[in-house]
Design a protein around this motif. Structure first.
Motif, PDB file in Angstrom:
ATOM      1  N   GLN A  79      32.903  32.154   1.278  1.00 39.99           N
ATOM      2  CA  GLN A  79      32.600  30.751   1.566  1.00 39.99           C
ATOM      3  C   GLN A  79      32.429  29.940   0.276  1.00 39.99           C
ATOM      4  OE1 GLN A  79      29.661  29.728   4.537  1.00 39.99           O
ATOM      5  NE2 GLN A  79      29.950  31.674   5.600  1.00 39.99           N
ATOM      6  N   PHE A  80      31.744  30.522  -0.689  1.00 42.24           N
ATOM      7  CA  PHE A  80      31.553  29.836  -1.975  1.00 42.24           C
ATOM      8  C   PHE A  80      32.901  29.601  -2.658  1.00 42.24           C
ATOM      9  CE2 PHE A  80      27.240  32.079  -2.012  1.00 42.24           C
ATOM     10  CZ  PHE A  80      26.582  30.952  -1.543  1.00 42.24           C
ATOM     11  N   ALA A  81      33.807  30.588  -2.563  1.00 42.78           N
ATOM     12  CA  ALA A  81      35.131  30.445  -3.170  1.00 42.78           C
ATOM     13  C   ALA A  81      35.914  29.318  -2.500  1.00 42.78           C
ATOM     14  CB  ALA A  81      35.897  31.760  -3.080  1.00 42.78           C
ATOM     15  N   LEU A  82      35.821  29.236  -1.178  1.00 42.39           N
ATOM     16  CA  LEU A  82      36.505  28.156  -0.456  1.00 42.39           C
ATOM     17  C   LEU A  82      35.918  26.797  -0.831  1.00 42.39           C
ATOM     18  CD1 LEU A  82      36.853  29.807   3.069  1.00 42.39           C
ATOM     19  CD2 LEU A  82      38.706  29.276   1.475  1.00 42.39           C
ATOM     20  N   ALA A  83      34.596  26.748  -0.988  1.00 48.33           N
ATOM     21  CA  ALA A  83      33.959  25.494  -1.407  1.00 48.33           C
ATOM     22  C   ALA A  83      34.421  25.097  -2.801  1.00 48.33           C
ATOM     23  CB  ALA A  83      32.438  25.653  -1.375  1.00 48.33           C
ATOM     24  N   SER A  99      29.813  24.303 -11.081  1.00 47.31           N
ATOM     25  CA  SER A  99      29.025  25.322 -11.781  1.00 47.31           C
ATOM     26  C   SER A  99      28.062  26.037 -10.837  1.00 47.31           C
ATOM     27  CB  SER A  99      28.240  24.686 -12.936  1.00 47.31           C
ATOM     28  OG  SER A  99      29.107  24.297 -13.980  1.00 47.31           O
ATOM     29  N   SER A 100      27.504  25.307  -9.885  1.00 51.43           N
ATOM     30  CA  SER A 100      26.582  25.905  -8.926  1.00 51.43           C
ATOM     31  C   SER A 100      27.288  26.942  -8.053  1.00 51.43           C
ATOM     32  CB  SER A 100      25.955  24.827  -8.038  1.00 51.43           C
ATOM     33  OG  SER A 100      25.165  23.944  -8.797  1.00 51.43           O
ATOM     34  N   MET A 101      28.496  26.603  -7.578  1.00 47.87           N
ATOM     35  CA  MET A 101      29.262  27.552  -6.760  1.00 47.87           C
ATOM     36  C   MET A 101      29.660  28.773  -7.580  1.00 47.87           C
ATOM     37  SD  MET A 101      29.442  26.528  -3.628  1.00 47.87           S
ATOM     38  CE  MET A 101      27.754  25.998  -3.923  1.00 47.87           C
ATOM     39  N   LEU A 219      24.626  28.578 -17.384  1.00 53.93           N
ATOM     40  CA  LEU A 219      25.127  27.237 -17.088  1.00 53.93           C
ATOM     41  C   LEU A 219      25.016  26.926 -15.592  1.00 53.93           C
ATOM     42  CD1 LEU A 219      28.322  27.082 -19.342  1.00 53.93           C
ATOM     43  CD2 LEU A 219      26.160  25.868 -19.686  1.00 53.93           C
ATOM     44  N   GLY A 220      25.347  27.908 -14.763  1.00 51.45           N
ATOM     45  CA  GLY A 220      25.249  27.701 -13.318  1.00 51.45           C
ATOM     46  C   GLY A 220      23.827  27.448 -12.874  1.00 51.45           C
ATOM     47  N   SER A 221      22.888  28.132 -13.519  1.00 53.86           N
ATOM     48  CA  SER A 221      21.479  27.903 -13.218  1.00 53.86           C
ATOM     49  C   SER A 221      21.071  26.489 -13.601  1.00 53.86           C
ATOM     50  CB  SER A 221      20.616  28.927 -13.966  1.00 53.86           C
ATOM     51  OG  SER A 221      19.252  28.723 -13.691  1.00 53.86           O
ATOM     52  N   GLY A 222      21.551  26.039 -14.770  1.00 54.20           N
ATOM     53  CA  GLY A 222      21.244  24.682 -15.207  1.00 54.20           C
ATOM     54  C   GLY A 222      21.799  23.643 -14.255  1.00 54.20           C
ATOM     55  N   ALA A 223      23.008  23.894 -13.751  1.00 49.48           N
ATOM     56  CA  ALA A 223      23.627  22.962 -12.803  1.00 49.48           C
ATOM     57  C   ALA A 223      22.908  22.976 -11.466  1.00 49.48           C
ATOM     58  CB  ALA A 223      25.093  23.325 -12.612  1.00 49.48           C
ATOM     59  N   PRO A 237      37.334  16.877 -21.162  1.00 48.67           N
ATOM     60  CA  PRO A 237      38.179  16.611 -19.999  1.00 48.67           C
ATOM     61  C   PRO A 237      37.866  17.525 -18.817  1.00 48.67           C
ATOM     62  CG  PRO A 237      39.401  17.826 -21.658  1.00 48.67           C
ATOM     63  CD  PRO A 237      38.088  17.464 -22.282  1.00 48.67           C
ATOM     64  N   TRP A 238      38.243  17.078 -17.630  1.00 40.52           N
ATOM     65  CA  TRP A 238      38.026  17.839 -16.400  1.00 40.52           C
ATOM     66  C   TRP A 238      38.740  19.191 -16.467  1.00 40.52           C
ATOM     67  CZ3 TRP A 238      35.022  18.886 -12.688  1.00 40.52           C
ATOM     68  CH2 TRP A 238      35.446  19.366 -11.451  1.00 40.52           C
ATOM     69  N   GLU A 239      39.907  19.235 -17.092  1.00 44.08           N
ATOM     70  CA  GLU A 239      40.640  20.503 -17.225  1.00 44.08           C
ATOM     71  C   GLU A 239      39.782  21.577 -17.883  1.00 44.08           C
ATOM     72  OE1 GLU A 239      44.349  20.494 -19.189  1.00 44.08           O
ATOM     73  OE2 GLU A 239      45.470  20.017 -17.366  1.00 44.08           O
ATOM     74  N   THR A 240      39.071  21.183 -18.928  1.00 43.62           N
ATOM     75  CA  THR A 240      38.242  22.147 -19.654  1.00 43.62           C
ATOM     76  C   THR A 240      37.133  22.698 -18.775  1.00 43.62           C
ATOM     77  OG1 THR A 240      38.686  21.022 -21.764  1.00 43.62           O
ATOM     78  CG2 THR A 240      36.778  22.472 -21.681  1.00 43.62           C
ATOM     79  N   LEU A 241      36.523  21.829 -17.965  1.00 44.34           N
ATOM     80  CA  LEU A 241      35.440  22.295 -17.104  1.00 44.34           C
ATOM     81  C   LEU A 241      35.958  23.200 -15.997  1.00 44.34           C
ATOM     82  CD1 LEU A 241      32.222  20.637 -16.220  1.00 44.34           C
ATOM     83  CD2 LEU A 241      33.520  21.589 -14.319  1.00 44.34           C
ATOM     84  N   VAL A 242      37.122  22.866 -15.446  1.00 40.53           N
ATOM     85  CA  VAL A 242      37.705  23.717 -14.402  1.00 40.53           C
ATOM     86  C   VAL A 242      37.986  25.109 -14.958  1.00 40.53           C
ATOM     87  CG1 VAL A 242      39.710  24.084 -12.911  1.00 40.53           C
ATOM     88  CG2 VAL A 242      38.656  21.820 -13.055  1.00 40.53           C
ATOM     89  N   VAL A 243      38.627  25.165 -16.106  1.00 43.27           N
ATOM     90  CA  VAL A 243      38.925  26.466 -16.725  1.00 43.27           C
ATOM     91  C   VAL A 243      37.628  27.181 -17.086  1.00 43.27           C
ATOM     92  CG1 VAL A 243      39.980  27.613 -18.717  1.00 43.27           C
ATOM     93  CG2 VAL A 243      41.170  25.723 -17.584  1.00 43.27           C
ATOM     94  N   GLY A 244      36.647  26.427 -17.589  1.00 39.18           N
ATOM     95  CA  GLY A 244      35.378  27.026 -18.003  1.00 39.18           C
ATOM     96  C   GLY A 244      34.561  27.605 -16.871  1.00 39.18           C
ATOM     97  N   THR A 245      34.727  27.085 -15.652  1.00 37.52           N
ATOM     98  CA  THR A 245      33.981  27.635 -14.515  1.00 37.52           C
ATOM     99  C   THR A 245      34.774  28.703 -13.760  1.00 37.52           C
ATOM    100  OG1 THR A 245      34.726  25.728 -13.191  1.00 37.52           O
ATOM    101  CG2 THR A 245      32.502  25.632 -14.125  1.00 37.52           C
TER     102      THR A 245
END
Length: 312
Positions: A79-83, A99-101, A219-223, A237-245
């Motif tokens: 479910q988290f992956a789908l979210a 980051s939370s997911m 990071l996920g805890s912080g988010a 950029p958004w690309e960096t955050l997507v790759v980073g998570t």
């Protein structure tokens, strides 16, 4: 033709990984009836079957209950992956939910790793098997305490379940250690010479099983808790955050494969190679100059940054 939007690429990678994991887990569960020689599963079965009839029956019941819990954890993880797919492809950029997911998926796999790590002794696994189930039942009662008085009947039902499972575990040969100021609340459980605490320390588990991507947990805890240091630190950029998570979650997928397939004695190499191909594709979007080589080379690089000789 131009490159896919990063959100679309991330969604495709998630879907490919979900498909691969379903196949691997289905294969692993099919091995349950006839454990492979030398597997941790066979060692556990051998120890349980060596017990007296009454103990053996209860231990087999607890083992079946643990499998049910793991199935529920895996369903939650999916479910988290789908979210996360929905977050990556949304019109708005949503770094905190992403980051939370990612942290939720991380935590789910850590919980499974602690239980089914093939490197554990069977005695340790039996202690943890009972400990996690007792902790979950006790946790239900704690959660109900937050509800209004009309839930009193449900509280009484859960309290009765705690009494029942404690008796069931004691008949299986466990020793339950209670809190000094409240004999109804267990703090630990022992099987033979192995004692396990009921306290859940996910941070320590992350450092143990995922030292090279522990930053994802932090990071996920912080988010998840909307920490100012996380919010103020967001940039780029958004690309960096997507790759980073998403990238650390591919390491999490590798861990899940190692744990579940390793427990039943199945090979893991083909799954790792496929996941690594997706990893390289993902990283190419933000760091095209970096070459990761083979999966083995990537893993060696990650391990070299940390001490792999950690006791479990």
């Amino acid at each position: 033709m131009g490159e896919r939007p990063i959100g679309e690429l991330a969604a495709i990678i998630i879907e490919q990984e979900r498909t691969a994991l379903r196949s691997a887990l289905k294969h692993a569960f099919s091995e349950a009836d006839q454990p492979r020689p030398g597997s941790a599963l066979l060692q556990d079965r051998t120890l349980i079957r060596a017990q007296a009839k009454g103990r053996r029956r209860n231990l087999e019941g607890l083992a079946a209950g643990l499998i049910q819990e793991v199935v529920e954890i895996l369903a939650s993880t999916d479910q988290f992956a789908l979210a996360l797919k929905e977050i990556y492809t949304a019109k708005d950029m949503l770094p905190l939910p992403a980051s939370s997911m990612a942290r939720s998926i991380h935590e789910s796999v850590l919980a499974i790793s602690r239980l089914y790590d093939p490197a554990l002794t069977s005695e340790t696994r039996l202690a943890r098997m009972a400990g996690v189930q007792l902790r979950n039942v006790q946790g239900s009662l704690v959660a109900l305490e937050a509800f209004p008085r009309e839930y009193q009947q449900e509280k009484e039902r859960v309290a009765g379940a705690i009494v029942g499972i404690r008796k069931y575990m004691e008949e299986a040969g466990y020793v339950i250690h209670d809190r000094k100021d409240d004999p109804f609340v267990a703090t630990g459980i022992s099987w033979g010479l192995v004692k396990e605490t009921l306290r859940d320390n996910a941070t320590a588990t992350s450092l143990l099983y995922t030292p090279s991507i522990h930053y994802n947990w932090v990071l996920g805890s912080g988010a998840a808790h909307s920490k100012p240091w996380y919010i103020r630190g967001l940039s780029g950029p958004w690309e960096t955050l997507v790759v980073g998570t998403l990238a650390p979650l591919l390491d999490i997928s590798d861990l899940l494969i190692d744990i579940i397939l390793g427990y039943v004695g199945l090979p893991v190499d083909s799954y790792h190679r496929s996941t690594h191909l997706r990893r390289c594709t993902l990283f190419h979007r933000t760091n095209p100059e970096i070459g990761f080589g083979s999966y083995e080379h990537y893993r060696q690089q990650a391990s070299s940054l940390h001490d792999p000789a950690v006791k479990r």
